[in-house]
Structure formats: C-alpha cells, structure tokens
Write an enzyme that holds these catalytic residues in place. Structure first.
Site, PDB file in Angstrom:
ATOM      1  N   PRO A  79      -7.291   8.973  -2.300  1.00  0.00           N
ATOM      2  CA  PRO A  79      -6.057   8.263  -2.686  1.00  0.00           C
ATOM      3  C   PRO A  79      -4.854   9.195  -2.727  1.00  0.00           C
ATOM      4  CG  PRO A  79      -7.877   7.521  -4.028  1.00  0.00           C
ATOM      5  CD  PRO A  79      -8.407   8.661  -3.197  1.00  0.00           C
ATOM      6  N   CYS A  80      -3.763   8.745  -2.097  1.00  0.00           N
ATOM      7  CA  CYS A  80      -2.600   9.618  -1.937  1.00  0.00           C
ATOM      8  C   CYS A  80      -1.611   9.528  -3.090  1.00  0.00           C
ATOM      9  CB  CYS A  80      -1.882   9.286  -0.628  1.00  0.00           C
ATOM     10  SG  CYS A  80      -1.191   7.606  -0.584  1.00  0.00           S
ATOM     11  N   GLN A  81      -1.744   8.514  -3.957  1.00  0.00           N
ATOM     12  CA  GLN A  81      -0.722   8.279  -4.979  1.00  0.00           C
ATOM     13  C   GLN A  81      -0.456   9.476  -5.889  1.00  0.00           C
ATOM     14  OE1 GLN A  81      -3.110   6.206  -4.162  1.00  0.00           O
ATOM     15  NE2 GLN A  81      -2.199   4.241  -3.635  1.00  0.00           N
ATOM     16  N   PHE A  83      -0.088  12.408  -5.123  1.00  0.00           N
ATOM     17  CA  PHE A  83       0.723  13.407  -4.424  1.00  0.00           C
ATOM     18  C   PHE A  83       1.873  12.799  -3.630  1.00  0.00           C
ATOM     19  CE2 PHE A  83      -3.782  14.492  -4.577  1.00  0.00           C
ATOM     20  CZ  PHE A  83      -3.752  15.624  -5.368  1.00  0.00           C
TER      21      PHE A  83
END
Length: 403
Positions: A79-81, A83
């Site tokens: 999950p990118c959230q 960063f």
C-alpha cells in the site's frame, strides 16, 4: 516459471507478470472490491486471470508454508498511502505500511527474484532513512529485527552488516536495484512516476538493470511539430491544431526535430490511447465500464489532462477521486471525468477486463494499479535474466559431470 503476487489489487502488475510467462501459485489481496473484480473476470473466463488462485485476506495471515521455497518471482506493490504525496506521510508509523510483511514473505519463500513497486514519495528526503532501511532489509532478509528493537537501531545494525561484507556469499542475500521510473517512457499513455525495487538472489550471479526507455517526449514533439505525422494520423486539420509556444518552437528547432526523429518511439498521448473510444456522453455501448460521470470541474493546480500529452497520474484517493483529478481537457477547452474504461486504457488494462463496483470504487482500483504494460516489461526483463541464470547453471552441471 512460478510466481506469487502480493497486494494484487485489481491485477495490473499480476497481469503483467502473467504476460511475461509466469504461472501464479498465489494471488493475495485483502480488499473485497478488488478481489471481486478478479473473481468477476474469472467467471467471464478472461484468459489472463482465469487460473489465478486468488486469496482474499491479509498477507500476514496467509499460510506461506503452502508455497514451495525457491519460486522464481515474488511481485507486489505494498500500500502506497503511507508514502504518497497526497497521504498523511506517516511511513513506518502508518499501520498500512506493509514493507515489514513483504520482507517476511521474502525471508520465508526465498524467491529467486522479486519486483516491488511503490510511489515516488517513498524516495523523498523526509523518508530517506526509512527508504534505506527497506532496501537493506530486502538485501539481508535474514538479519531480522530483534525483540523490542526499534527500526532505527535495526537500520544501524544492517548498515554495519553491509559495510563489513560478512554476509555476502553466505546466507540469504539479494542484489537489489531500486529505480525511479516514468511509465510514459515505457509506452504507457500516462506520466506516472513510480519506484521499482527489483532484487535477485545473490547466488544466481545476475547482473540486471532496468529496461531502457522505449518512448520519449522528444520523439512525440518530432511527430507533432517536426513531421506533423501525429496530427495527420488523428486527422486534425491545421486550423484546429494547438498553437506552438515560442519556447517550444525554440526547443524544436534547437534539437533538430525538423530534420530527423529521435531513436525512441513517441510518448503515447491521451488522444492516442482513446482514439477508438466514443465519448461516454454518446456511448454506443461497445465498451464496458464506459458510463459518463458528471460533476467534473477544474481547481487551481488541478486542471485535467491535455489530449495531446500522456495523461497526468491517475489518482485513487482514500475517500474517492480528489477534486480536479482524473479529468481530460477536451478540444473545446471544457473538462470531463475519464470514464472507467478510458482510465483502464490509460493504465493499459485490456478492454475485455471488467472493473467491479461504482465509478468511485473502480477508479480507486485503477488509481492504485500498476500499468499492465509496464508490469509486463519489468517482469519480462526479470524472466530473461532468470532463464539465462538457469541456463548457466545447467551448463556448469554438465561440465562437472563430464569432468
């Protein structure tokens, strides 16, 4: 070649891996809507996903003992959230940080290679130490974090292990190559910058680098303002073509676009990607997921994607598409939202692949996805190196046998 996909989402990277010749032993995703998308396409017998063993749940709860060690590839985008530029920037303090879980799977499966994708924000200066920590954990997955040891102390221990050189050549180690990539440079009709972290197990002796750019802005400018082929191909008369700015005209002349084209292919534009797709306001029903979504409007700094450049990065958003995002600027100068099918094209998903859920939910899945074409290009380059390494090992065994 066998693979496992983590954080599969709607299946963008996993489809790219499948197209590169890998067979999935597990496709793991926790989000119900994304799993429903994959399952719906399996019901439709969509060939790329038909045989995927999809597992809905947390990667930390999966029984990894059911997967044999020494698989060829582990792929996924945590999950990118934590960063993301648009997120809360908590990184290691965000419960959605799944890099520790990813390292644990690497340690458990000991894959020959891995492909990990994440947002550009991971590389920003405020995350520099944690980014280095991620890379070192992937390089030395068996140097585990001790009980009650904070990540910064673990980082120092990993740095010490690396500089000593004691671990190289013994135990489980990887040659890790991180690269910041613009998807437009690889034929995706979208300016989407992402980090790819690719690793090969050290015992394989693989020397790998990210595939060279196949497309460029310079080549696009040549077809538009040098040869004019771009406008002719799209049947746009001179009176309707946008005016070239003085600065752009100076660049075109300086770089000699009027004389000879660059060696790369042109960046693919929104107009290129959507050439055969009808306006969703007047859809003929030939495309799935192509309903018109009302309410698009521009905001300062959020003005939509011009037709004659790659699209701006498609955004997912925690609570729906952010205002002013995922829009196109039409020839009239007005803006409208991309339909789900148009967005899928910008992410190089096949037209026959159905996105499950509402417009907001489908756009979230697409905004979080890896473009299929980019995933395929990276996975194919990894597959080529794995095949070469296997061939070398077979040749060496034959020589030893003869000797």
């Amino acid at each position: 070649m066998k693979s496992v996909e983590l954080f599969a989402g709607a299946g963008g990277l996993a489809m790219g891996v499948t197209l590169a010749g890998f067979e999935s032993l597990a496709v793991v995703e926790w989000d119900k809507w994304a799993c429903d998308t994959i399952r719906e396409n399996q019901k439709r017998a969509f060939p790329l996903v038909r045989d995927w063993p999809i597992w809905e749940g947390d990667v930390r709860a999966f029984d990894w003992s059911s997967i044999p060690q020494d698989i060829d590839l582990l792929a996924g985008g945590p999950p990118c959230q934590p960063f993301s530029m648009g997120g809360k920037h908590k990184a290691y303090g965000d419960k959605r940080d799944m890099f520790p879980a990813t390292v644990e799977v690497v340690r458990s499966l000991k894959p020959k290679s891995f492909i990990i994708e994440n947002v550009k924000g991971l590389t920003r200066s405020s995350f520099a130490n944690y980014y280095q920590y991620i890379l070192l954990q992937l390089e030395f997955p068996e140097v585990t974090r001790q009980h009650d040891e904070c990540w910064s102390h673990h980082l120092k221990r990993l740095q010490s292990e690396k500089t000593s050189g004691a671990l190289h050549g013994s135990g489980l180690t990887y040659n890790v190559v991180p690269t910041l990539v613009n998807a437009a440079d690889h034929g995706v009709p979208q300016k989407r910058e992402r980090v790819f972290i690719v690793g090969f197990r050290s015992d394989l002796g693989v020397e790998w680098s990210f595939p060279s750019a196949s497309h460029s802005l310079d080549a696009l400018l040549h077809t538009q303002w040098g040869s004019g082929e771009y406008w002719e191909r799209h049947e746009i008369p001179k009176k309707n073509r946008p005016k070239i700015t003085a600065a752009l005209e100076a660049k075109v002349r300086k770089l000699g676009y009027l004389m000879s084209p660059p060696k790369e292919k042109p960046w693919r534009t929104v107009r290129d990607a959507l050439a055969e797709v009808s306006d969703p306001r007047h859809s003929d029903g030939n495309f799935m997921n192509h309903a018109f979504q009302n309410g698009a409007r521009s905001y300062p700094g959020h003005t939509g994607s011009p037709l004659d450049l790659p699209a701006k990065t498609l955004k997912a958003g925690d609570h729906g598409v952010p205002g002013g995002e995922n829009m196109m600027v039409m020839d009239s100068g007005q803006v409208r939202y991309f339909s789900v099918r148009e967005s899928a094209r910008l992410q190089t998903f096949p037209d026959g692949y159905v996105l499950h859920g509402s417009w907001t939910e489908a756009m979230r899945q697409l905004g979080n996805a890896v473009p299929v074409a980019l995933g395929r290009r990276v996975a194919a380059s990894v597959a080529e190196c794995l095949i070469a390494a296997s061939t070398r090992q077979i040749t060496q065994l034959r020589r030893w046998h003869v000797a």
